[in-house]
Scaffold this motif. Structure first.
Motif, short mmCIF file in Angstrom:
data_model
loop_
_atom_site.label_atom_id
_atom_site.label_comp_id
_atom_site.label_asym_id
_atom_site.label_seq_id
_atom_site.Cartn_x
_atom_site.Cartn_y
_atom_site.Cartn_z
N GLY A 144 -26.27 -16.49 129.50
CA GLY A 144 -27.59 -17.01 129.16
C GLY A 144 -27.62 -18.51 128.99
O GLY A 144 -28.69 -19.13 128.99
N GLU A 145 -26.44 -19.14 128.84
CA GLU A 145 -26.37 -20.59 128.64
C GLU A 145 -26.21 -21.37 129.94
O GLU A 145 -26.16 -22.59 129.92
N VAL A 146 -26.09 -20.67 131.08
CA VAL A 146 -25.89 -21.37 132.35
C VAL A 146 -27.14 -21.26 133.21
O VAL A 146 -27.97 -20.38 133.02
N SER A 147 -27.26 -22.16 134.20
CA SER A 147 -28.42 -22.17 135.07
C SER A 147 -28.30 -21.10 136.16
O SER A 147 -27.24 -20.49 136.34
N GLY A 148 -29.40 -20.92 136.91
CA GLY A 148 -29.38 -19.96 138.01
C GLY A 148 -28.34 -20.31 139.06
O GLY A 148 -27.62 -19.45 139.56
N GLY A 149 -28.24 -21.61 139.39
CA GLY A 149 -27.26 -22.04 140.37
C GLY A 149 -25.84 -21.82 139.89
O GLY A 149 -24.95 -21.41 140.65
N GLU A 150 -25.61 -22.09 138.60
CA GLU A 150 -24.27 -21.88 138.03
C GLU A 150 -23.90 -20.40 138.00
O GLU A 150 -22.74 -20.03 138.20
N SER A 151 -24.90 -19.52 137.82
CA SER A 151 -24.60 -18.08 137.81
C SER A 151 -24.20 -17.61 139.21
O SER A 151 -23.36 -16.71 139.35
N VAL A 152 -24.79 -18.22 140.26
CA VAL A 152 -24.37 -17.90 141.63
C VAL A 152 -22.91 -18.29 141.83
O VAL A 152 -22.10 -17.52 142.37
N LEU A 153 -22.55 -19.50 141.37
CA LEU A 153 -21.17 -19.96 141.51
C LEU A 153 -20.21 -19.12 140.68
O LEU A 153 -19.06 -18.88 141.09
N LEU A 154 -20.65 -18.65 139.52
CA LEU A 154 -19.80 -17.79 138.69
C LEU A 154 -19.52 -16.47 139.40
O LEU A 154 -18.40 -15.95 139.38
N ARG A 155 -20.55 -15.92 140.04
CA ARG A 155 -20.35 -14.67 140.79
C ARG A 155 -19.39 -14.90 141.95
O ARG A 155 -18.53 -14.06 142.24
N LEU A 156 -19.52 -16.06 142.61
CA LEU A 156 -18.59 -16.38 143.70
C LEU A 156 -17.18 -16.58 143.16
O LEU A 156 -16.20 -16.13 143.77
N ALA A 157 -17.07 -17.22 141.99
CA ALA A 157 -15.75 -17.43 141.37
C ALA A 157 -15.08 -16.09 141.08
O ALA A 157 -13.87 -15.92 141.28
N ALA A 158 -15.88 -15.10 140.62
CA ALA A 158 -15.33 -13.77 140.35
C ALA A 158 -14.77 -13.14 141.63
O ALA A 158 -13.71 -12.51 141.62
#
Length: 547
Positions: A144-158
């Motif tokens: 909830g503390e990250v932006s929409g773009g950062e959540s895309v990158l987090l999913r890619l990081a996973a």
């Protein structure tokens, strides 16, 4: 974990239909092997559906997808539970907790089993986050503390941490700022396995080794990246158009020859009738000649009719090879804003997430403003504040003209209603015929206007949303667009550009798609980076600096 066998995806006799019976694929075949493949095609051709079938998220109606190795899939719309911690989103929470427990003195077998051989899990996670420009995101923060773009990158990081053999990316640069896109390009360029990418991002597609064009339910393969594909397709289309012109000429020739044959038959018939009327020949001979002439005339007519039918069939085949590139063509005179007129005024504005406007910020006349900034800077929050959807933390924002807001998710449309009924909601005073006539300019003609919005592709949905906003009453003289090119193929981006060319009001656009921004004639570049300030196109092209 990755296997030692290179990832491959194949299918034979694959068919898929939606529950309502709409067929997407029939007897479809494909084979994706090691290397980077760009999957392109118009919106609605089935690209995202194909990725979901390959990922096992959809079940074929018949046939099957065969995969060797593990598969990782990044969907178009990444939705993560906002209560999750970053390490949970990365899929390493259990191993990380076990590692910390062992370091604290808990040497239970359960902890060693959880870790396995992955003792450097935290180091790998932080290195992967750094690779994608997420150095500042701690593993204990919540989504909830990250932006929409950062959540895309987090999913890619996973996905990168899981190291699948096959990686499927569906519009991965959506919502990413220029800095984040550069990091993603580097990750894609370094990917060692099988990669299939659906995107409208030309720069990303130019990193591909080959291009697969999904058109009319078939894959057409091209060696090389997107630029090479466009060049090859242009040559194909030029040849197809020559074939159409030749086929049209043949049809005209066959029509002329059929008409001439019919004229000859009529002339022979009149001559035979004259001979019969004169009585100069015995009746039995006249009858024989008449029967012979009828047979001959029938054969001649059939020959030319067959030739004409064959010519028309060749014309249809040639025309099918030429791709339809219909453009949106509209006029919106009621959206005109006179130069110098104040359209929008912001005064000492502070957004909910901390970005602010010190003093006064004005928009005047038909300015076309590109609002740029890093992911999480508050650009979407600013547009929602201007649209009146959320209240500012302090200060004022006021529009002096009618405005409309197009959000990223296009949720202003009712998916249970048709396109024409959705537009009618925004223009209650317009007649059905008037709405349909205007919708035809947005390429919703006839039955297409009666399609339910829930069945539309991304590009069709955007055109429907634009139609609803631009045909609204009163006509909007300020249009706020939030990442309008997300999920659009390149042909649909051209249609969007054509629609915006007809718009005569003021425009504020949030986008990280520089070619698109330059194509719509941006007159002013504004950067949101803690505060709002004017910038230049050159500074934007150079890329925004890291914080």
């Amino acid at each position: 974990m990755s296997s030692t066998v290179p990832g491959h995806l194949t299918s034979t006799a694959l068919s898929f239909s939606w529950p309502d019976g709409t067929e997407v694929f029939h007897d479809f075949r494909f084979a994706f092997g090691q290397g980077r493949t760009g999957l392109v095609g118009v919106n609605g051709s089935g690209k995202s559906t194909l990725l979901k079938l390959m990922a096992g998220q959809l079940t074929p109606t018949s046939g099957k997808v065969t995969a060797t190795g593990g598969i990782g899939h990044l969907p178009q719309n990444v939705v993560l539970d906002t209560s999750l911690r970053v390490d949970q989103a990365l899929g390493i929470a259990t191993r990380r907790a076990a590692l910390h427990a062992i370091e604290a003195g808990d040497a239970s077998e359960e902890n060693f089993t959880a870790i396995g051989d992955d003792w450097d899990v935290e180091e790998r996670a932080r290195a992967t986050l750094a690779q994608l420009g997420l150095d500042g995101i701690g593993l204990d923060r919540t989504i909830g503390e990250v932006s929409g773009g950062e959540s895309v990158l987090l999913r890619l990081a996973a996905l990168l941490l899981a190291r699948p053999d096959v990686l499927l990316l569906d519009e991965p640069t959506n919502n990413l700022d220029l800095y984040a896109r550069t990091r993603l390009y580097a990750a894609v360029a370094a990917w060692p396995g099988t990669l299939v990418v659906v995107s409208h991002d030309r720069e990303l597609l130019d990193l591909m080794d080959r291009t697969a064009d999904l058109h009319d339910g078939e894959l057409h393969w091209y060696g090389g990246n997107f630029t090479a594909y466009e060049e090859a397709l242009a040559v194909e289309q030029e040849a197809a158009e020559r074939m159409v012109r030749a086929a049209e000429a043949d049809v005209h020739r066959q029509k002329r020859e059929l008409a001439e044959a019919r004229l000859k038959i009529a002339q022979r018939k009149r001559q035979g009738q004259k001979v019969q009327d004169s009585g100069s020949l015995p009746k039995i001979l006249v009858g024989a000649r008449k029967r012979s002439a009828q047979v001959s005339a029938g054969k001649l007519r059939t020959l030319h009719e067959d030739r004409l039918a064959e010519a028309k069939e060749r014309l249809n085949e040639a025309a099918d090879a030429v791709r339809d590139d219909a453009e949106v063509r509209i006029e919106l005179p009621h959206t005109r804003v006179h130069p110098g007129r104040e359209v929008l005024r912001l005064t000492d504005l502070e957004l909910l997430h901390g970005a602010r406007v010190d003093g006064t910020f004005e928009v005047r006349g038909p300015e076309r403003i590109a609002l740029v900034g890093r992911n999480g800077a508050g650009k979407s929050t600013l547009l929602r504040t201007l649209a009146g959807e959320i209240e500012p933390a302090a200060g004022e924002a006021g529009a002096q003209v009618p405005l409309r807001f197009l959000p990223q998710r296009l949720d202003l449309l009712d998916e249970t209603l048709s396109v024409v009924d959705n537009v009618a909601r925004f223009a209650p005073g317009a007649t059905n015929n008037h709405i349909r006539a205007r919708l035809a300019r947005f390429l919703f003609r006839g039955a297409r206007a009666d399609q339910l919005v829930g069945t539309l592709s991304g590009g069709e949905r955007l055109r429907a949303a634009l139609a609803a906003l631009m045909l609204a009453q009163p006509a909007p003289q300020l249009l706020l667009l939030d990442e309008p090119t997300n999920n659009l193929d390149i042909a649909s981006v051209r249609k969007l550009t054509a629609a915006l060319e007809a718009y005569e009001g003021a425009l504020v656009v949030v986008s990280h798609d520089l070619p698109f921004l330059e194509s719509i004639g941006i007159t002013r570049w504004v950067l949101l980076d803690g505060e709002l300030r004017d910038t230049s196109a050159d500074e934007v092209r150079a890329g925004l600096p890291a914080r």
